[in-house]
Design an enzyme around this catalytic site. Structure first.
Site, mmCIF file in Angstrom:
data_model
loop_
_atom_site.group_PDB
_atom_site.id
_atom_site.type_symbol
_atom_site.label_atom_id
_atom_site.label_comp_id
_atom_site.label_asym_id
_atom_site.label_seq_id
_atom_site.Cartn_x
_atom_site.Cartn_y
_atom_site.Cartn_z
ATOM 1 N N TYR A 82 0.845 -1.198 0.000
ATOM 2 C CA TYR A 82 0.000 0.000 0.000
ATOM 3 C C TYR A 82 0.875 1.241 0.000
ATOM 4 C CZ TYR A 82 -3.218 -3.634 1.397
ATOM 5 O OH TYR A 82 -3.940 -4.793 1.420
ATOM 6 N N GLU B 208 8.416 -3.541 -12.665
ATOM 7 C CA GLU B 208 9.661 -3.991 -12.025
ATOM 8 C C GLU B 208 10.582 -4.489 -13.126
ATOM 9 O OE1 GLU B 208 10.496 -3.523 -8.987
ATOM 10 O OE2 GLU B 208 8.660 -3.324 -7.814
HETATM 11 ZN ZN LIG Z 1 11.344 0.260 -6.217
#
Ligand SMILES: [Zn+2]
Length: 396
Positions: free
Chosen positions: A347, A366
């Protein structure tokens, strides 16, 4: 490259002469209020450098132009006052050189200074880029935003929220460079004509959200100024800051957004740390505040936050994400081979807040795989994986 206007020249004529879209020439000379140009006025031609050339025996304007596939008038324009019949060997003339390769490269470390220097070089070569500051870091470094193109639909990309993930900065810088190259040379990228997106999307890029953290991860405590003692303490005395994630005062900038921040506050460190500390309150840090202000004003239709590592794409938050987020994430998955993941036990991140507040697509990507910081020899591969996703951010 700058040229001096002659009697009868127009910007449209320069577009023809140098084979550059008129739109880019207009946007490279934005300070002008009209298309009318005045004699002797200096005009920027994007994507070109002015180069010295020493004439050899037997060479003329005509042969130099023909050998380089240049219109003869381009040489007249760059060499006002030179009489072509009076030229002799050894004389130096100017020739226009179209830039067809990237001007930025990614060496071992990509710090704040490197980014700023590359931005300035890009801005000189491609003056249609717009650069603004969105605020200052704790150590008073200006945080730049670069805008490319125009249009109702506004798209935002950012990188290096996390210090040790600084490789995401050159990913975005290289993308800016490739975008400019594609526009000025009219070359498609992966079959995509970027000129259309230049006309229809306003792309906002903040390549380095956390400049102090990046410089700390790369150069160590000597750049920390008044925070030197603090960062050494938080790093348990070690001089190796390469795995540092937070900003310079030990706050994790991607744990700072008012999207169930209390959950992270309750379970994450209660004091400044090299990673994970969410701060005393949401948006307590100038860097997270700057990017939140930009987003509040930006009316972005979607945002991408680049992180490392794991080759994954996170795209949901508490069911607030719209259906088009699923489409976008699926396309990013398809073009990169990364895994799209809707929900995560995490969160208070930037994309969480964006989805919660605007109910529009917000993705955390990512990039790459391995130990932080990802080594730069992986850069070409990670760039190829990321490029398709950034393009998808424009076309989906
Ligand atoms: Zn990061």
């Amino acid at each position: 490259m700058r040229v001096s206007v002659r009697e009868g020249d127009t910007l449209a004529y320069y577009g023809q002469l140098f084979d550059v879209p008129l739109r880019l020439i207009l946007d490279s000379n934005r300070e002008r209020s009209t298309e009318q140009v005045q004699v002797k006025e200096k005009v920027s031609i994007p994507g070109y450098l002015k180069q010295d050339y020493t004439l050899k025996v037997g060479e003329t304007f005509w042969s130099v132009a023909t050998d380089r596939n240049l219109p003869l008038d381009a040489l007249f324009l760059l060499n006002p006052g030179l009489d072509p019949v009076e030229l002799s060997p050894g004389e130096i003339i100017y020739i226009p050189l179209r830039v067809t390769k990237r001007i930025i490269s990614v060496d071992e470390h990509y710090d704040y200074k490197t980014m700023m220097s590359d931005l300035n070089r890009l801005q000189v070569l491609y003056p249609f880029l717009r650069q603004e500051s969105i605020g200052r870091s704790v150590l008073r470094k200006s945080i730049p935003e670069i805008k490319v193109g125009q249009g109702q639909q506004k798209v935002h990309f950012n990188g290096a929220f996390h210090a040790r993930e600084w490789i995401t900065t050159p990913l975005l810088m290289t993308f800016i460079n490739d975008y400019c190259l594609s526009l000025t040379t009219r070359r498609n990228i992966r079959g995509i004509n970027l000129a259309y997106f230049y006309e229809n999307r306003e792309l906002s890029i903040v390549p380095m959200v956390n400049p102090d953290g990046v410089d700390l991860a790369i150069h160590g405590a000597k750049i920390a100024g008044d925070y030197k003692g603090l960062v050494l303490k938080l790093n348990e005395g070690s001089e190796d800051f390469s795995k540092w994630k937070a900003n310079i005062r030990g706050v994790d900038l991607n744990n700072q957004f008012p999207a169930k921040w209390e959950i992270e506050q309750a379970r994450k460190p209660k004091e400044p740390a090299s990673e994970d500390y969410p701060g005393e309150r949401p948006l307590s840090e100038p860097e997270s505040k700057a990017i939140a202000n930009l987003t509040n004003e930006g009316d972005f239709s979607r945002v991408f936050a680049l992180h490392t590592q794991g080759r994954e794409i996170y795209w949901g938050f508490e069911g607030s994400e719209p259906q088009e987020a699923a489409t976008l994430a699926a396309e990013c998955e398809r073009v990169s081979g990364y895994k799209a993941i809707q929900n995560l036990d995490s969160y208070a991140g930037y994309k969480d807040w964006f989805i919660q507040e605007w109910r529009r697509p917000g993705l955390t990507i990512e990039c790459g795989e391995g130990e932080h910081p990802l080594p730069t020899d992986q850069f070409p591969r990670i760039y190829q994986e990321t490029l398709g996703q950034l393009l998808a951010g424009l076309y989906v």
